[in-house]
Motif scaffolding. Structure first.
Motif, mmCIF file in Angstrom:
data_model
loop_
_atom_site.group_PDB
_atom_site.id
_atom_site.type_symbol
_atom_site.label_atom_id
_atom_site.label_comp_id
_atom_site.label_asym_id
_atom_site.label_seq_id
_atom_site.Cartn_x
_atom_site.Cartn_y
_atom_site.Cartn_z
ATOM 1 N N GLU A 1 -5.655 -8.280 -2.366
ATOM 2 C CA GLU A 1 -7.014 -8.551 -1.892
ATOM 3 C C GLU A 1 -7.361 -7.670 -0.684
ATOM 4 O OE1 GLU A 1 -9.769 -12.269 -0.210
ATOM 5 O OE2 GLU A 1 -7.730 -12.639 -0.956
ATOM 6 N N TRP B 1 -8.198 1.094 -4.982
ATOM 7 C CA TRP B 1 -8.333 -0.194 -5.658
ATOM 8 C C TRP B 1 -6.996 -0.468 -6.353
ATOM 9 C CZ3 TRP B 1 -7.108 0.094 -10.743
ATOM 10 C CH2 TRP B 1 -7.271 1.329 -11.379
ATOM 11 N N TYR C 1 0.839 -1.208 0.000
ATOM 12 C CA TYR C 1 0.000 0.000 0.000
ATOM 13 C C TYR C 1 0.873 1.257 0.000
ATOM 14 C CZ TYR C 1 -3.333 3.538 1.601
ATOM 15 O OH TYR C 1 -4.097 4.680 1.712
ATOM 16 N N LYS D 1 -10.800 4.794 -4.695
ATOM 17 C CA LYS D 1 -12.094 4.152 -4.916
ATOM 18 C C LYS D 1 -13.202 5.159 -5.167
ATOM 19 C CE LYS D 1 -11.145 0.003 -2.206
ATOM 20 N NZ LYS D 1 -11.407 -0.725 -0.939
ATOM 21 N N ASN E 1 -7.774 -3.946 -1.693
ATOM 22 C CA ASN E 1 -9.069 -3.727 -2.346
ATOM 23 C C ASN E 1 -10.232 -3.800 -1.362
ATOM 24 O OD1 ASN E 1 -8.290 -3.264 -5.046
ATOM 25 N ND2 ASN E 1 -7.977 -5.443 -5.402
ATOM 26 N N GLN E 2 -10.105 -4.631 -0.352
ATOM 27 C CA GLN E 2 -11.203 -4.824 0.592
ATOM 28 C C GLN E 2 -11.264 -3.757 1.684
ATOM 29 O OE1 GLN E 2 -11.239 -8.698 2.418
ATOM 30 N NE2 GLN E 2 -13.033 -8.269 3.666
ATOM 31 N N PHE F 1 -3.627 1.424 -10.067
ATOM 32 C CA PHE F 1 -4.373 1.689 -8.838
ATOM 33 C C PHE F 1 -4.968 3.087 -8.885
ATOM 34 C CE2 PHE F 1 0.088 2.625 -8.500
ATOM 35 C CZ PHE F 1 0.139 3.899 -7.970
ATOM 36 N N LYS G 1 -4.958 -3.446 -9.133
ATOM 37 C CA LYS G 1 -4.840 -4.688 -9.898
ATOM 38 C C LYS G 1 -3.429 -4.728 -10.463
ATOM 39 C CE LYS G 1 -6.845 -2.633 -14.094
ATOM 40 N NZ LYS G 1 -7.913 -2.774 -15.122
#
Length: 297
Positions: free
Chosen positions: A200, A209, A155, A231, A203-204, A228, A211
């Motif tokens: 994961e 977000w 992150y 959100k 994203n949660q 990224f 990928k």
């Protein structure tokens, strides 16, 4: 110190990209302390930070307070021994290529109060205080619910490049900085144990977000390529207008105008834009495809 004191984490990019390994409990303690620092003010080794089990439990959403006490005690046992390796630590002295320092210089555990009291070491203080450039800043709440130290590290590496929305990271470099180079020889294991769980969790639980894909040299995977964004970032260009000058300045070799705009605004059009297509054309075609899919349902 109550949860309201745990607000914003600010670190020099040198620390974000440093090589170190901490347990989840140790990482949470350090972040809770760093979030109490005024990154623009002077910090001395004599300043004492407090972290309580109840404060950490509130922060990360632990229902069982006994687990918070246990984690705090575990952090107290090993945190003093933990070190961090910083590459090219002094811009004014390029002859120094690497610096190894402890995170903290002293730590006290008060079992009756479920509290840690610690001081940061002189070696790490310049990378946490009086920061005016090349630093990474984020809200502690965005990583508080992570259950993996790798999620926190990844992150930070992403939000460091927040304005770009993309970051390519060399596999071997990431393994060294995460100190897992002797743990996962195969990239498939690195992805399964480190990258995929981190993606994961980000994203949660976080505010962004993410990928990723991968780049190969021959048959060997050499880089991870992350995309990224926020959100809650507006996905429509109608809410963000870019000048032609900005579009031309930000364009990368071989990119279409539509791809540039999509990348800068966080839309997904970069995945469907065709060569030579304008942004408006790509957007119209995407909307048409969406309408056609609705009719087929």
């Amino acid at each position: 110190m109550e949860q309201s004191s745990y607000l914003t984490v600010v670190k020099s990019n040198k620390v974000v990209e440093a090589s170190y390994m901490l347990t989840l409990a140790e990482q949470r303690v350090l972040l809770a302390c760093i979030a109490q620092i005024d990154s623009k003010a002077v910090l001395t080794e004599n300043y004492r930070f407090e972290v309580t089990a109840s404060g950490v439990a509130d922060l990360v959403g632990l229902d069982n307070l006994s687990n918070a006490y246990r984690d705090l005690k575990k952090a107290a046992e090993k945190l003093y021994e933990r070190s961090v390796v910083i590459d090219d630590p002094d811009l004014e002295n390029p002859q120094i290529t690497q610096r190894k320092t402890r995170w903290i210089s002293a730590i006290d555990y008060v079992p009756g109060e479920g509290k840690l009291v610690l001081s940061f070491s002189l070696g790490i203080i310049p990378y946490l205080s009086q920061l005016s450039r090349e630093f990474t800043k984020y809200k502690l709440k965005h990583v508080a619910r992570f259950e993996s130290v790798y999620s926190i590290r990844l992150y930070e590496l992403l939000v460091q490049w927040n304005s770009a929305g993309e970051r390519e990271i060399e596999v071997e470099w990431l393994k060294r900085q995460f100190q897992v180079d002797e743990k996962y020889d195969r990239v498939v294991d690195l992805k399964k144990r480190v990258i995929d769980p981190a993606v994961e969790e980000i994203n949660q639980h976080s505010n962004i977000w993410v990928k990723y894909g991968q780049r190969k040299s021959g048959r060997t995977i050499t880089h991870f390529q992350f995309q990224f964004g926020l959100k809650d970032k507006p996905q429509s260009l109608e809410k963000k207008h870019l000048s032609e000058e900005e579009i031309n300045r930000q364009a990368r070799p071989g990119e279409t105008r539509a791809t540039v705009i999509a990348r800068l605004t966080g839309t997904s059009l970069s995945e469907i834009a065709k060569p030579g297509e304008t942004f408006d054309q790509a957007l119209q075609r995407k909307n048409s495809l969406a309408e056609a899919k609705k009719k087929l349902r």
